[in-house]
Design an enzyme around this catalytic site. Structure first.
Site, PDB file in Angstrom:
ATOM      1  N   ARG A   1       1.112  -0.926  -0.027  1.00  0.00           N
ATOM      2  CA  ARG A   1       0.116   0.149  -0.081  1.00  0.00           C
ATOM      3  C   ARG A   1       0.680   1.557   0.020  1.00  0.00           C
ATOM      4  O   ARG A   1       0.848   2.247  -1.087  1.00  0.00           O
ATOM      5  CB  ARG A   1      -1.023   0.392   0.937  1.00  0.00           C
ATOM      6  CG  ARG A   1      -1.630  -1.015   1.003  1.00  0.00           C
ATOM      7  CD  ARG A   1      -2.943  -1.198   1.889  1.00  0.00           C
ATOM      8  NE  ARG A   1      -2.418  -1.035   3.702  1.00  0.00           N
ATOM      9  CZ  ARG A   1      -2.780  -2.350   4.605  1.00  0.00           C
ATOM     10  NH1 ARG A   1      -3.281  -3.524   3.468  1.00  0.00           N
ATOM     11  NH2 ARG A   1      -1.610  -2.882   5.219  1.00  0.00           N
TER      12      ARG A   1
ATOM     13  N   SER B   1       9.718   2.812   7.372  1.00  0.00           N
ATOM     14  CA  SER B   1       9.291   1.153   7.294  1.00  0.00           C
ATOM     15  C   SER B   1       9.153   1.234   9.256  1.00  0.00           C
ATOM     16  O   SER B   1       8.580   1.129   9.728  1.00  0.00           O
ATOM     17  CB  SER B   1       9.388   0.690   6.582  1.00  0.00           C
ATOM     18  OG  SER B   1      10.716   0.166   6.921  1.00  0.00           O
ATOM     19  N   ARG B   2      10.129   0.468   9.202  1.00  0.00           N
ATOM     20  CA  ARG B   2      11.107   0.164  10.712  1.00  0.00           C
ATOM     21  C   ARG B   2      12.157   0.284  11.032  1.00  0.00           C
ATOM     22  O   ARG B   2      12.804   0.082   9.343  1.00  0.00           O
ATOM     23  CB  ARG B   2       9.878  -1.370  11.311  1.00  0.00           C
ATOM     24  CG  ARG B   2       9.823  -1.003  11.299  1.00  0.00           C
ATOM     25  CD  ARG B   2       8.968  -0.516  12.418  1.00  0.00           C
ATOM     26  NE  ARG B   2       6.814  -0.840  13.235  1.00  0.00           N
ATOM     27  CZ  ARG B   2       6.245   0.120  12.166  1.00  0.00           C
ATOM     28  NH1 ARG B   2       6.988   1.312  12.017  1.00  0.00           N
ATOM     29  NH2 ARG B   2       5.329  -0.277  13.068  1.00  0.00           N
TER      30      ARG B   2
ATOM     31  N   ASP C   1      12.732   8.267   9.261  1.00  0.00           N
ATOM     32  CA  ASP C   1      11.210   8.715   9.983  1.00  0.00           C
ATOM     33  C   ASP C   1      11.646   6.878  11.306  1.00  0.00           C
ATOM     34  O   ASP C   1      10.898   7.665  12.357  1.00  0.00           O
ATOM     35  CB  ASP C   1      10.389   8.372   9.462  1.00  0.00           C
ATOM     36  CG  ASP C   1       9.230   8.454  10.191  1.00  0.00           C
ATOM     37  OD1 ASP C   1       8.746   9.575  10.338  1.00  0.00           O
ATOM     38  OD2 ASP C   1       8.513   7.558   9.890  1.00  0.00           O
TER      39      ASP C   1
ATOM     40  N   GLU D   1      14.771   2.786  18.320  1.00  0.00           N
ATOM     41  CA  GLU D   1      14.222   3.571  19.025  1.00  0.00           C
ATOM     42  C   GLU D   1      13.301   3.757  20.386  1.00  0.00           C
ATOM     43  O   GLU D   1      13.434   2.949  20.942  1.00  0.00           O
ATOM     44  CB  GLU D   1      12.906   3.691  17.546  1.00  0.00           C
ATOM     45  CG  GLU D   1      12.305   5.241  17.394  1.00  0.00           C
ATOM     46  CD  GLU D   1      11.153   4.572  15.773  1.00  0.00           C
ATOM     47  OE1 GLU D   1      12.079   4.009  15.406  1.00  0.00           O
ATOM     48  OE2 GLU D   1      10.216   5.121  15.756  1.00  0.00           O
TER      49      GLU D   1
ATOM     50  N   HIS E   1       9.781   9.173  13.848  1.00  0.00           N
ATOM     51  CA  HIS E   1       8.479   8.862  13.923  1.00  0.00           C
ATOM     52  C   HIS E   1       7.334   9.406  13.352  1.00  0.00           C
ATOM     53  O   HIS E   1       6.166   8.946  14.190  1.00  0.00           O
ATOM     54  CB  HIS E   1       9.034   7.244  14.788  1.00  0.00           C
ATOM     55  CG  HIS E   1       7.659   5.968  13.846  1.00  0.00           C
ATOM     56  ND1 HIS E   1       8.342   5.162  14.028  1.00  0.00           N
ATOM     57  CD2 HIS E   1       6.697   6.174  12.809  1.00  0.00           C
ATOM     58  CE1 HIS E   1       7.065   4.069  13.933  1.00  0.00           C
ATOM     59  NE2 HIS E   1       6.420   4.534  13.152  1.00  0.00           N
ATOM     60  N   ILE E   2       7.091   9.715  12.758  1.00  0.00           N
ATOM     61  CA  ILE E   2       6.290  11.231  12.346  1.00  0.00           C
ATOM     62  C   ILE E   2       5.230  10.857  10.557  1.00  0.00           C
ATOM     63  O   ILE E   2       4.599  12.113  10.682  1.00  0.00           O
ATOM     64  CB  ILE E   2       6.736  12.683  12.486  1.00  0.00           C
ATOM     65  CG1 ILE E   2       7.294  12.764  11.147  1.00  0.00           C
ATOM     66  CG2 ILE E   2       6.486  13.052  13.846  1.00  0.00           C
ATOM     67  CD1 ILE E   2       7.797  14.409  11.013  1.00  0.00           C
ATOM     68  N   ALA E   3       5.369   9.392  10.906  1.00  0.00           N
ATOM     69  CA  ALA E   3       5.355   9.550   9.187  1.00  0.00           C
ATOM     70  C   ALA E   3       3.456   9.425   8.590  1.00  0.00           C
ATOM     71  O   ALA E   3       3.114   9.828   7.735  1.00  0.00           O
ATOM     72  CB  ALA E   3       6.209   8.261   8.242  1.00  0.00           C
ATOM     73  N   SER E   4       3.142   8.896  10.087  1.00  0.00           N
ATOM     74  CA  SER E   4       1.333   8.769   9.450  1.00  0.00           C
ATOM     75  C   SER E   4       1.093  10.165  10.558  1.00  0.00           C
ATOM     76  O   SER E   4      -0.560  10.269  10.971  1.00  0.00           O
ATOM     77  CB  SER E   4       0.874   8.017  10.247  1.00  0.00           C
ATOM     78  OG  SER E   4       1.066   7.823  12.206  1.00  0.00           O
TER      79      SER E   4
HETATM   80  N1  LIG Z   1       6.960   4.845   9.747  1.00  0.00           N
HETATM   81  C1  LIG Z   1       5.815   5.020  10.040  1.00  0.00           C
HETATM   82  O1  LIG Z   1       5.393   6.143  10.849  1.00  0.00           O
HETATM   83  C2  LIG Z   1       4.695   4.283   9.648  1.00  0.00           C
HETATM   84  C3  LIG Z   1       5.201   2.874   9.213  1.00  0.00           C
HETATM   85  N2  LIG Z   1       4.788   2.078   8.636  1.00  0.00           N
HETATM   86  C4  LIG Z   1       5.352   0.863   8.285  1.00  0.00           C
HETATM   87  O2  LIG Z   1       4.918   0.198   6.940  1.00  0.00           O
HETATM   88  C5  LIG Z   1       4.681  -0.958   6.805  1.00  0.00           C
HETATM   89  C6  LIG Z   1       4.009  -1.159   5.106  1.00  0.00           C
HETATM   90  O3  LIG Z   1       3.153  -0.745   5.722  1.00  0.00           O
HETATM   91  P1  LIG Z   1       1.969  -1.021   4.529  1.00  0.00           P
HETATM   92  O4  LIG Z   1       2.393  -0.691   3.380  1.00  0.00           O
HETATM   93  O5  LIG Z   1       0.875  -0.668   4.504  1.00  0.00           O
HETATM   94  O6  LIG Z   1       1.942  -2.214   4.298  1.00  0.00           O
HETATM   95  P2  LIG Z   1       1.795  -3.678   3.089  1.00  0.00           P
HETATM   96  O7  LIG Z   1       1.791  -5.219   3.670  1.00  0.00           O
HETATM   97  O8  LIG Z   1       0.524  -2.990   2.358  1.00  0.00           O
HETATM   98  O9  LIG Z   1       2.944  -3.914   1.963  1.00  0.00           O
HETATM   99  C7  LIG Z   1       3.923  -4.319   2.809  1.00  0.00           C
HETATM  100  C8  LIG Z   1       5.022  -4.740   1.710  1.00  0.00           C
HETATM  101  O10 LIG Z   1       5.592  -5.449   1.728  1.00  0.00           O
HETATM  102  C9  LIG Z   1       5.940  -6.525   1.445  1.00  0.00           C
HETATM  103  N3  LIG Z   1       7.213  -7.165   1.431  1.00  0.00           N
HETATM  104  C10 LIG Z   1       6.878  -8.394   2.704  1.00  0.00           C
HETATM  105  N4  LIG Z   1       8.711  -9.230   2.709  1.00  0.00           N
HETATM  106  C11 LIG Z   1       9.189  -8.571   2.001  1.00  0.00           C
HETATM  107  C12 LIG Z   1      10.272  -8.492   1.953  1.00  0.00           C
HETATM  108  N5  LIG Z   1      11.252  -9.845   2.267  1.00  0.00           N
HETATM  109  N6  LIG Z   1      10.908  -7.777   0.469  1.00  0.00           N
HETATM  110  C13 LIG Z   1      10.826  -6.540  -0.447  1.00  0.00           C
HETATM  111  N7  LIG Z   1       9.095  -6.599  -0.077  1.00  0.00           N
HETATM  112  C14 LIG Z   1       8.684  -7.625   1.538  1.00  0.00           C
HETATM  113  C15 LIG Z   1       4.629  -7.402   0.928  1.00  0.00           C
HETATM  114  O11 LIG Z   1       4.597  -8.206   0.280  1.00  0.00           O
HETATM  115  C16 LIG Z   1       4.196  -5.719   1.038  1.00  0.00           C
HETATM  116  O12 LIG Z   1       3.871  -6.151  -0.403  1.00  0.00           O
HETATM  117  C17 LIG Z   1       4.371  -1.540   7.850  1.00  0.00           C
HETATM  118  O13 LIG Z   1       4.562  -2.783   8.291  1.00  0.00           O
HETATM  119  C18 LIG Z   1       4.515  -0.813   8.860  1.00  0.00           C
HETATM  120  O14 LIG Z   1       5.771  -1.100   9.418  1.00  0.00           O
HETATM  121  C19 LIG Z   1       2.904   1.915   7.746  1.00  0.00           C
HETATM  122  C20 LIG Z   1       2.539   3.140   8.304  1.00  0.00           C
HETATM  123  C21 LIG Z   1       3.521   4.377   9.137  1.00  0.00           C
HETATM  124  O1  LIG Z   2       1.011   2.639  11.368  1.00  0.00           O
HETATM  125  C1  LIG Z   2       2.405   2.067  11.830  1.00  0.00           C
HETATM  126  O2  LIG Z   2       2.892   1.339  11.807  1.00  0.00           O
HETATM  127  C2  LIG Z   2       3.374   3.261  12.044  1.00  0.00           C
HETATM  128  O3  LIG Z   2       4.514   2.652  12.423  1.00  0.00           O
HETATM  129  C3  LIG Z   2       2.786   4.377  12.673  1.00  0.00           C
HETATM  130  O4  LIG Z   2       1.959   5.455  11.493  1.00  0.00           O
END
Ligand SMILES: NC(=O)C1=CN([C@@H]2O[C@H](COP(=O)(O)OP(=O)(O)OC[C@H]3O[C@@H](n4cnc5c(N)ncnc54)[C@H](O)[C@@H]3O)[C@@H](O)[C@H]2O)C=CC1
Ligand SMILES: O=C(O)C(=O)CO
Length: 386
Positions: A175, A272-273, A297, A302, A320-323
């Site tokens: 996504r 991401s993380r 981010d 952390e 960590h303010i991405a969202s």
């Molecule tokens: N910094 C922040 O505030 C935020 C961080 N995040 C992080 O972003 C991550 C992704 O969120 P979404 O896009 O909604 O999830 P999602 O599930 O839609 O996308 C994750 C993608 O990573 C892929 N993936 C999994 N293992 C992989 C690998 N070994 N190599 C390559 N691709 C791989 C999956 O196939 C999937 O397409 C969350 O799990 C979260 O940890 C999410 C929101 C805010």
């Molecule tokens: O939703 C997440 O995974 C975050 O990192 C904070 O938005």
């Protein structure tokens, strides 16, 4: 005896006790719970990160569900305590749930919710912001201005990277990764190379269609490529953004060896993380390659940064303010509350967690379903027909 935890209570006579480990933005989430006979208890302790003991005290002897945060360690201890207190519902106020031991939740029959979709664009926008800040050295230039060092225009002053016509690399084109890719492609006419375990068909179609549009208007078309290996992305891309989930396959995905194959002037973004990057290796790489830049981010330890990172001028760092947009954070609170409420009420699980808009419409009641329960299958929970 454990120190009592300070709380704020809504609807004290409510039948179902729901605890939120933090105050969350907006009030709709509280209203949705109290309207359905929930007593809502919100932890008001000042400390930022609650310990397992703090949360045990919050759960107490009777608790139907908990809304928790990504900073908390949800494992065997908390899920067994929640179950003993009669609870069957937990939701992270986050889409990522690497802080949750889902196997332990399954063992105690606790549903685990997350908050997908509502933060996709907001998070992608921050990744795009970091990309621009790194490419155009905005933070360095801002600090230079504030320090009173600007004494006139110069041909070499803060020269950065032009994005147009360069290649954006996305690792994890789910996504958020796909939304980020679309922003960089449409906004800056970049070509795409991506690596994911699955094909990002909609993203590919978007780039093809946009490329055709540009061509029809006499411009250079953008292109896409699905890489066979992650190394192909690292070698070819000028800007690389990391958007996979954090699990054992993505821990230290970016390490010394992989940094060494990236272009010397590449830009690396991580929203991401933190542990997806070996941050100590990154610090060494930044020191040795002043033209290599990062936008971060998230951090491996952390809220701390690895020693040396803060001193690197070629790193842009944010906490960590991405969202962190108002709409998104209120939406995350709503989805988390509805996950817990839905499980308590025995509602089925929404069939498409990528399409959660019906839960976010302030003007109509939400569907009688849990928006997103990650272990629905393991717990045998029914899927909504709505
Ligand atoms: N910094 C922040 O505030 C935020 C961080 N995040 C992080 O972003 C991550 C992704 O969120 P979404 O896009 O909604 O999830 P999602 O599930 O839609 O996308 C994750 C993608 O990573 C892929 N993936 C999994 N293992 C992989 C690998 N070994 N190599 C390559 N691709 C791989 C999956 O196939 C999937 O397409 C969350 O799990 C979260 O940890 C999410 C929101 C805010
Ligand atoms: O939703 C997440 O995974 C975050 O990192 C904070 O938005």
């Amino acid at each position: 005896m454990a120190k009592p935890i300070s709380i704020e209570v809504w609807n004290p006579s409510g039948k179902h006790r729901v605890v939120s480990t933090k105050s969350m933005p907006g009030t709709r989430w509280i209203r949705l719970l109290t309207d359905q006979d929930c007593r809502v208890e919100i932890c008001t302790e000042k400390k930022t990160i609650l310990s397992v003991d703090d949360i045990l005290a919050l759960i107490g002897d009777r608790c139907d569900g908990v809304i928790g945060q990504l900073t908390e360690d949800w494992g065997e201890v908390l899920f067994s305590a929640l179950r003993r207190a009669g609870g069957t519902a937990f939701s992270n106020m986050a889409v990522g749930y690497n802080n949750v031991d889902v196997t332990a939740a399954n063992k105690y029959g606790v549903a685990v919710g997350n908050t997908p979709g509502v933060l996709t664009e907001t998070t992608a926008e921050l990744a795009a912001s970091l990309s621009l800040a790194a490419a155009r050295r905005i933070v360095e230039a801002d600090q230079f201005m504030r320090a009173g060092l600007y004494d006139g225009w110069l041909p070499h002053l803060f020269v950065g990277n032009l994005l147009k016509g360069q290649t954006v690399g996305v690792i994890g084109a789910g996504r958020i990764g796909s939304a980020y890719a679309r922003m960089m492609i449409e906004g800056f006419k970049m070509n795409l190379i991506y690596y994911d375990l699955y094909q990002a068909t909609r993203l590919e179609k978007f780039v093809t269609a946009y490329g055709q549009f540009l061509k029809a208007n006499g411009e250079q078309p953008v292109t896409w490529k699905r890489a066979a290996t992650m190394e192909d992305v690292l070698r070819e891309a000028d800007v690389i953004s990391l958007h996979p989930v954090l699990d054992k396959t993505t821990y230290h995905l970016i390490n010394t060896q992989r940094l060494s194959i990236m272009k010397k002037e590449a830009i690396l973004i991580n929203a991401s993380r933190g542990p997806v990057i070996d941050e100590a290796a990154l610090v060494e790489h930044l020191k040795a390659n002043p033209m290599f830049r990062v936008g971060l981010d998230v951090f491996e330890d952390e809220p701390f940064m690895k020693p040396g990172l803060a001193e690197q001028k070629n790193a842009v760092v944010v906490p960590h303010i991405a969202s962190a947009s108002k709409w998104t954070r209120e939406g995350m609170a709503t989805l988390a509350a509805l996950n817990v409420l839905g499980k308590i009420k025995g509602y089925p699980i929404w069939s498409n967690p990528n399409s959660v808009e019906p839960f976010l419409d302030e003007n109509s009641p939400p569907p009688a379903a849990c928006p997103s329960i990650v272990n629905a299958k393991q717990l045998g929970l029914p899927v909504s027909k709505l």
